[in-house]
Each structure stands twice: as structure tokens, then as C-alpha cells.
Scaffold this motif. Structure first.
Motif, PDB file in Angstrom:
ATOM      1  N   LYS A 251     -27.552 -46.187  46.129  1.00  0.00           N
ATOM      2  CA  LYS A 251     -26.833 -46.789  47.260  1.00  0.00           C
ATOM      3  C   LYS A 251     -27.670 -47.896  47.896  1.00  0.00           C
ATOM      4  O   LYS A 251     -27.150 -48.947  48.285  1.00  0.00           O
ATOM      5  CB  LYS A 251     -26.504 -45.719  48.299  1.00  0.00           C
ATOM      6  N   GLU A 252     -28.966 -47.662  47.987  1.00  0.00           N
ATOM      7  CA  GLU A 252     -29.845 -48.668  48.583  1.00  0.00           C
ATOM      8  C   GLU A 252     -29.974 -49.894  47.687  1.00  0.00           C
ATOM      9  O   GLU A 252     -30.111 -51.018  48.177  1.00  0.00           O
ATOM     10  CB  GLU A 252     -31.208 -48.038  48.866  1.00  0.00           C
ATOM     11  N   ARG A 253     -29.904 -49.701  46.390  1.00  0.00           N
ATOM     12  CA  ARG A 253     -29.912 -50.848  45.472  1.00  0.00           C
ATOM     13  C   ARG A 253     -28.653 -51.692  45.664  1.00  0.00           C
ATOM     14  O   ARG A 253     -28.700 -52.930  45.605  1.00  0.00           O
ATOM     15  CB  ARG A 253     -30.009 -50.370  44.025  1.00  0.00           C
ATOM     16  N   CYS A 256     -29.072 -53.679  48.737  1.00  0.00           N
ATOM     17  CA  CYS A 256     -29.972 -54.793  48.448  1.00  0.00           C
ATOM     18  C   CYS A 256     -29.220 -55.925  47.751  1.00  0.00           C
ATOM     19  O   CYS A 256     -29.379 -57.102  48.102  1.00  0.00           O
ATOM     20  CB  CYS A 256     -31.133 -54.299  47.582  1.00  0.00           C
ATOM     21  N   VAL A 271     -35.752 -53.458  47.485  1.00  0.00           N
ATOM     22  CA  VAL A 271     -34.927 -52.287  47.808  1.00  0.00           C
ATOM     23  C   VAL A 271     -35.592 -51.408  48.869  1.00  0.00           C
ATOM     24  O   VAL A 271     -34.906 -50.814  49.708  1.00  0.00           O
ATOM     25  CB  VAL A 271     -34.629 -51.470  46.532  1.00  0.00           C
ATOM     26  N   HIS A 274     -34.388 -51.637  52.421  1.00  0.00           N
ATOM     27  CA  HIS A 274     -32.988 -51.323  52.746  1.00  0.00           C
ATOM     28  C   HIS A 274     -32.789 -49.808  52.773  1.00  0.00           C
ATOM     29  O   HIS A 274     -32.022 -49.251  51.993  1.00  0.00           O
ATOM     30  CB  HIS A 274     -32.052 -51.982  51.734  1.00  0.00           C
ATOM     31  N   CYS A 275     -33.474 -49.159  53.672  1.00  0.00           N
ATOM     32  CA  CYS A 275     -33.411 -47.702  53.751  1.00  0.00           C
ATOM     33  C   CYS A 275     -32.122 -47.250  54.434  1.00  0.00           C
ATOM     34  O   CYS A 275     -31.806 -47.680  55.549  1.00  0.00           O
ATOM     35  CB  CYS A 275     -34.616 -47.164  54.521  1.00  0.00           C
ATOM     36  N   LEU A 276     -31.392 -46.362  53.762  1.00  0.00           N
ATOM     37  CA  LEU A 276     -30.158 -45.814  54.317  1.00  0.00           C
ATOM     38  C   LEU A 276     -30.324 -44.352  54.724  1.00  0.00           C
ATOM     39  O   LEU A 276     -29.356 -43.706  55.119  1.00  0.00           O
ATOM     40  CB  LEU A 276     -29.025 -45.940  53.290  1.00  0.00           C
ATOM     41  N   LYS A 277     -31.542 -43.848  54.630  1.00  0.00           N
ATOM     42  CA  LYS A 277     -31.800 -42.459  55.004  1.00  0.00           C
ATOM     43  C   LYS A 277     -31.958 -42.337  56.521  1.00  0.00           C
ATOM     44  O   LYS A 277     -32.119 -43.331  57.226  1.00  0.00           O
ATOM     45  CB  LYS A 277     -33.051 -41.951  54.286  1.00  0.00           C
ATOM     46  N   CYS A 289     -36.579 -41.413  56.215  1.00  0.00           N
ATOM     47  CA  CYS A 289     -36.771 -42.778  55.721  1.00  0.00           C
ATOM     48  C   CYS A 289     -38.260 -43.101  55.595  1.00  0.00           C
ATOM     49  O   CYS A 289     -38.706 -43.633  54.574  1.00  0.00           O
ATOM     50  CB  CYS A 289     -36.083 -43.764  56.661  1.00  0.00           C
ATOM     51  N   ARG A 293     -40.157 -43.894  51.993  1.00  0.00           N
ATOM     52  CA  ARG A 293     -40.773 -45.203  51.747  1.00  0.00           C
ATOM     53  C   ARG A 293     -42.268 -45.077  51.492  1.00  0.00           C
ATOM     54  O   ARG A 293     -42.853 -45.840  50.721  1.00  0.00           O
ATOM     55  CB  ARG A 293     -40.531 -46.135  52.938  1.00  0.00           C
TER      56      ARG A 293
END
Length: 312
Positions: A251-253, A256, A271, A274-277, A289, A293
């Protein structure tokens, strides 16, 4: 008093500038990567010094006095050349003895016992791994608060809270609800997915089976990475997936790819931004997140290098 040679000033000056530039651009807090790099250089210097003094000790008798021998050898071109070759052979031989020991001290104590087990599991279940040192770095990231911690590379490593229990070197986790019922059980899922490879593994013996702990790490890392094998930084994506789930990384890709200038095939600087956590603090003020990372960054940029020789 002699004035330093220009080349000495040049080398010293550029070394200082390089160190400052490394510290300024260091991605880790307090310049950790720069300090580790400096430690590696110091260890290399120690190895060279040990080899030099070892050579002097081995040739500490009149017949082997190098000044006399080189003066005699210099009387003919062939003699001078052979003398230099002989000196180089002795020095390289001693350097090969001391250099591995210069770096051995940087490896956690538990690696001596379980590193060979990890290597055997990697060669059996992921023989084509392009960077086995990353697996060892992953174990360190999961189990080592510090390299001297008793939990470091220890199959008995246990992280337990009211919400979760993380077991062993790979921190295989099960989560609890408020009423203590099981919210999720990674070990049960792994045993179901890899029934043959992890046969007999359970919460009753999880801390007594280091072989299965490390086998699970190899299998999980392999399958997480394979989901991204078309990307240049597929191992980095796989590591993020090992920690936080493959679906989330995908999802993060996508996020991005929708962002101008972001390369969905690269983790670092792309990527990873673009953290979605969740950003809600959960452990020590860190969010899911933050933890996710930190994982690839520590594995590939901080911890990996020390294992390259031992895992090759």
C-alpha cells in the motif's frame, strides 16, 4: 622540528572533512553510523599494527635484520625485488591472522553459538540469498537492546507486556485482548503455513528450539522479500514486510507511486517516507510507524556490515 609533509596535511585534512561530512549526513541519532564506521577503521589500524609488530618479533635476530638484508639485496635488481616480495608475503600472512580478530569483538557473544545455525538454515531454505548478513542483522535488531544485553542472540529472549509476547531471536509474537484471550498468534500461523518445516513447534517449546526460531526467520524473510523481487531494493522491502506486514508495504508503494518524484522500487528516501501505519505511541513513545521505519534502516545501514564476513 620538522614541518609535516604536504601529503600528510592533505590526508589528515581530508580525513577530518570526510568524518565531519559523514557525521553531518548521518541518518542515525547521535551519529551512530559514523561512530560505527570509525570503529571499523580503528580496528583495521589495530590489525595492521599487530601485523607489523608481529613481523618485527618474528625477525628479531641479527641474521634477519631487515636493514642489513635489504642493503645486501639492493645490490642487484632481482635481489631487491625478491626481498620486497618476501616481506609482503610475511606481512600479508600476519595481517590475515590479526584482521579477523580485530572485528571478532564487534559480534555479539551469542552469534558464536547461533550464527552457524542461522547460516545453515539460510543455505538450506534460501540458498540464493544475495545478502545473508542482512538475516543476522535482523536477529540483532529483534533481540539486542545492546550487543552486551543477555537477550542478544539468545533463544530465551522474551518481551512480554499486557498486550503481547515476543519470543526468541526473531521475536515471534502473539497478542492478547483485554480479557487475555488471543488476539493473534504468529507462531500458530507460521506452523500452519510451514507445517513440514516447522513441525512440532509450539508455545510449549518455542524458547527451547533455537533451530526452529532461526528457520522461521529465514522462511518469513524469504517469503516477504519474494513479494517484492521485481524491485531494486526488494530485500529492504522484505525487511519492512517482515516487521510490519507485506500488504502494508505494498500500500505504501502505491502511495509513493502517486507522489511526484517518488520511486516505488526504492525503499530508502522513497517508500519509507510514505508511512501509512499508526503514529500512535505504543512502546517507549514510539509508534508502529516509527518502529517499522527504524527496522530496515538499522538492519541494512547500522547492523549489517559487521556480519558480512561471518555470513559469507
Amino acid at each position: 622540528m620538522k614541518t609535516p609533509r604536504h601529503r600528510s596535511l592533505f590526508l589528515f585534512g581530508w580525513a577530518i572533512l570526510a568524518a565531519l561530512a559523514s557525521f553531518y549526513t548521518d541518518p542515525d541519532a547521535h551519529g551512530l553510523s559514523t561512530l560505527l564506521g570509525g570503529l571499523a577503521i580503528v580496528q583495521g589500524v589495530w590489525a595492521v599494527a599487530a601485523a607489523h609488530w608481529g613481523r618485527k618479533a618474528l625477525t628479531d635476530y641479527p641474521e634477519a635484520d631487515q636493514r642489513s638484508l635489504f642493503a645486501k639485496a639492493a645490490e642487484s635488481p632481482s635481489g631487491a625485488g625478491l626481498a620486497l616480495i618476501a616481506l609482503a608475503i610475511v606481512f600479508v600472512g600476519l595481517l590475515m591472522v590479526f584482521a579477523p580478530r580485530a572485528h571478532a569483538g564487534t559480534l555479539p557473544a551469542g552469534f558464536a553459538t547461533y550464527g552457524p545455525v542461522l547460516k545453515a538454515e539460510q543455505r538450506r531454505y534460501w540458498p540464493g540469498h544475495p545478502d545473508p548478513a542482512a538475516l543476522a542483522a535482523l536477529i540483532e535488531q529483534e533481540s539486542c537492546v545492546s550487543l552486551k544485553s543477555p537477550r542478544c542472540w539468545n533463544p530465551s529472549a522474551r518481551l512480554k507486556s499486557a498486550r503481547e509476547e515476543g519470543a526468541g531471536m526473531g521475536q515471534i509474537t502473539r497478542g492478547y485482548r483485554a480479557d487475555r484471550s488471543i488476539r493473534f498468534d504468529a507462531l500458530a500461523e507460521l506452523s500452519s503455513r510451514y507445517g513440514t518445516e516447522l513441525s512440532g513447534w509450539s508455545w510449549d517449546n518455542v524458547y527451547r528450539r533455537p533451530d526452529l526460531q532461526l528457520r522461521a526467520v529465514v522462511l518469513m524473510s524469504r517469503d516477504a522479500a519474494m513479494a517484492f523481487r521485481g524491485a531494486p531494493e526488494w530485500l529492504e522491502f522484505g525487511d519492512a514486510g517482515y516487521n510490519g506486514g507485506v500488504a502494508g508495504v505494498q500500500k505504501e508503494r502505491r502511495a509513493c507511486k502517486l507522489t511526484k518524484g517518488c520511486d516505488p522500487g526504492k525503499w530508502f528516501g522513497n517508500v519509507e517516507l510514505h508511512c501509512l501505519k499508526s503514529r500512535q505511541p505504543i512502546y517507549g513513545g514510539r509508534s508502529a510507524c516509527d518502529i517499522n521505519r527504524e527496522h530496515p534502516r538499522n538492519v541494512f545501514l547500522v547492523r549489517r556490515d559487521k556480519y558480512v564476513g561471518a555470513m559469507s
